[in-house]
Design a protein around this motif. Structure first.
Motif, PDB file in Angstrom:
ATOM      1  N   TYR A   1      77.980 134.035  25.146  1.00 16.82           N
ATOM      2  CA  TYR A   1      79.006 133.236  25.811  1.00 16.82           C
ATOM      3  C   TYR A   1      80.381 133.557  25.238  1.00 16.82           C
ATOM      4  CZ  TYR A   1      74.944 130.447  27.204  1.00 16.82           C
ATOM      5  OH  TYR A   1      73.741 130.023  27.700  1.00 16.82           O
ATOM      6  N   LYS A   2      81.352 133.710  26.116  1.00 13.30           N
ATOM      7  CA  LYS A   2      82.730 133.939  25.665  1.00 13.30           C
ATOM      8  C   LYS A   2      83.303 132.671  25.050  1.00 13.30           C
ATOM      9  CE  LYS A   2      87.206 135.695  27.273  1.00 13.30           C
ATOM     10  NZ  LYS A   2      87.968 136.218  28.449  1.00 13.30           N
ATOM     11  N   ASN A   3      82.916 131.528  25.582  1.00 17.05           N
ATOM     12  CA  ASN A   3      83.380 130.229  25.087  1.00 17.05           C
ATOM     13  C   ASN A   3      82.187 129.340  24.773  1.00 17.05           C
ATOM     14  OD1 ASN A   3      86.535 130.061  25.733  1.00 17.05           O
ATOM     15  ND2 ASN A   3      85.533 131.102  27.424  1.00 17.05           N
ATOM     16  N   GLY A   4      82.312 128.560  23.699  1.00 20.26           N
ATOM     17  CA  GLY A   4      81.319 127.536  23.419  1.00 20.26           C
ATOM     18  C   GLY A   4      81.477 126.377  24.393  1.00 20.26           C
ATOM     19  N   ILE A   5      80.832 125.260  24.096  1.00 21.27           N
ATOM     20  CA  ILE A   5      80.819 124.165  25.067  1.00 21.27           C
ATOM     21  C   ILE A   5      82.218 123.547  25.224  1.00 21.27           C
ATOM     22  CG2 ILE A   5      80.044 122.425  23.387  1.00 21.27           C
ATOM     23  CD1 ILE A   5      78.215 121.362  25.733  1.00 21.27           C
ATOM     24  N   PHE A   6      82.902 123.222  24.139  1.00 22.99           N
ATOM     25  CA  PHE A   6      84.317 122.816  24.156  1.00 22.99           C
ATOM     26  C   PHE A   6      84.728 122.412  22.740  1.00 22.99           C
ATOM     27  CE2 PHE A   6      81.981 118.904  25.371  1.00 22.99           C
ATOM     28  CZ  PHE A   6      82.397 118.032  24.366  1.00 22.99           C
ATOM     29  N   LYS A   7      86.055 122.369  22.517  1.00 24.62           N
ATOM     30  CA  LYS A   7      86.600 121.739  21.326  1.00 24.62           C
ATOM     31  C   LYS A   7      87.076 120.344  21.718  1.00 24.62           C
ATOM     32  CE  LYS A   7      87.987 125.650  18.480  1.00 24.62           C
ATOM     33  NZ  LYS A   7      89.119 126.347  17.791  1.00 24.62           N
ATOM     34  N   GLN A   8      86.938 119.425  20.799  1.00 21.83           N
ATOM     35  CA  GLN A   8      87.229 118.027  21.115  1.00 21.83           C
ATOM     36  C   GLN A   8      88.491 117.542  20.397  1.00 21.83           C
ATOM     37  OE1 GLN A   8      85.190 114.826  19.016  1.00 21.83           O
ATOM     38  NE2 GLN A   8      84.377 114.105  20.976  1.00 21.83           N
ATOM     39  N   LYS A   9      89.335 116.870  21.168  1.00 18.97           N
ATOM     40  CA  LYS A   9      90.466 116.151  20.591  1.00 18.97           C
ATOM     41  C   LYS A   9      90.396 114.711  21.085  1.00 18.97           C
ATOM     42  CE  LYS A   9      93.753 120.019  20.411  1.00 18.97           C
ATOM     43  NZ  LYS A   9      95.080 120.518  20.900  1.00 18.97           N
ATOM     44  N   ILE A  10      90.857 113.784  20.279  1.00 17.47           N
ATOM     45  CA  ILE A  10      90.942 112.387  20.703  1.00 17.47           C
ATOM     46  C   ILE A  10      92.420 112.051  20.897  1.00 17.47           C
ATOM     47  CG2 ILE A  10      90.421 109.991  20.151  1.00 17.47           C
ATOM     48  CD1 ILE A  10      87.948 111.723  20.635  1.00 17.47           C
TER      49      ILE A  10
END
Length: 268
Positions: free
Chosen positions: A140-149
């Protein structure tokens, strides 16, 4: 004759010069990480080849998974090779802390949850027990996502773990295959990642497939200045390995996930 620490330092220095045309005192943590990782790949290369050749004469277990949560490779591989203390001392000599060098590695965006960690544990167990086995999945070029709150709400941003390339996946263009769907074909380009066993010379393989377009560009459309149309085929193909677990709340998302599953199982 150089002792092992001097030899290791020289090898890292050579890799940094080759990769970045820099001396050790000019290099940053990312460049030291990439140079050191290449040294480790050189260290295991003969054992990796011997393992692969031996497996060609034996029955093997093949583990297929949509995700492999492998974690960062450098620290794990140093421990498995028994080189962590020696490398730590060498890095300190050249002005780097091992933790900062390890932190320069992006966490491989190949897995996210329990399924991925289970698959990674199977791979670690197989190789450490000297069992003939190999994994298959998607690069995968990208993982699932990065998270910000933000203001109490989750905001998702791309987890582009390959933005600086990946030292630990070796391209195998000679073993590329074509996967056919009902609406067209894509190229499946294989990359092999070494899975290093703890306290053993055994090195197993995790093969990851990247989706590529049959044609890299619609030149006529591009020359007609229809730029989106010129890259339509490329984008549709690369969507297959673009992101881990794409949103499947619609039929289009469900179709893409099904394509991902069919893509890597068919290629494998």
């Amino acid at each position: 004759m150089k002792n092992s620490k001097e030899l290791l330092k020289t090898k890292i220095e050579n890799q940094v010069e080759i990769l970045f045309n820099k001396s050790l005192d000019e290099a940053n943590a990312l460049e030291i990480y990439q140079g050191l990782s290449n040294v480790l790949l050189e260290t295991i290369s003969k054992d990796w080849l011997k393992t692969r050749k031996r497996y060609e004469t034996e029955k093997q277990a093949f583990y297929f998974s949509a995700e492999f949560l492998m974690g960062r490779a450098l620290g794990n591989n140093l421990i498995n090779l028994g080189l962590d203390k020696e490398v730590k001392e060498v890095l300190e000599e050249i002005g780097f802390d091992l933790n900062s060098v390890e932190a320069a590695e992006e966490d491989a965006g190949l897995g996210n949850g329990g399924l991925g960690r289970l698959a990674a544990c199977f791979m670690d167990s197989l190789v450490t027990l000297n069992l003939p086995g190999q994994g298959y999945g998607i690069k995968y070029k990208n993982g699932i996502f990065k998270q910000k709150i933000v203001d109490g709400f989750q905001v998702e941003t791309p987890e582009t773990w390959l933005k600086y390339g990946d030292v630990w996946t070796i391209s195998r263009p000679s073993e590329e295959v074509v996967v056919e769907f009902g609406d067209g074909k894509v190229r499946a380009v294989p990359y092999d990642m070494p899975v290093i066993g703890y306290g053993t010379k055994n090195v197993n393989t995790l093969r990851l497939w990247e989706a590529k377009s049959i044609n890299e560009l619609n030149l006529k459309a591009f020359n007609d200045q229809k730029y989106d149309e010129a890259l339509k085929e490329v984008n549709r193909a690369e969507d297959i390995s673009r992101i881990l677990y794409p949103n499947d709340s619609t039929n289009e998302g469900k179709k893409l996930r099904l394509k991902q599953q069919y893509f890597f199982t068919s290629a494998s």
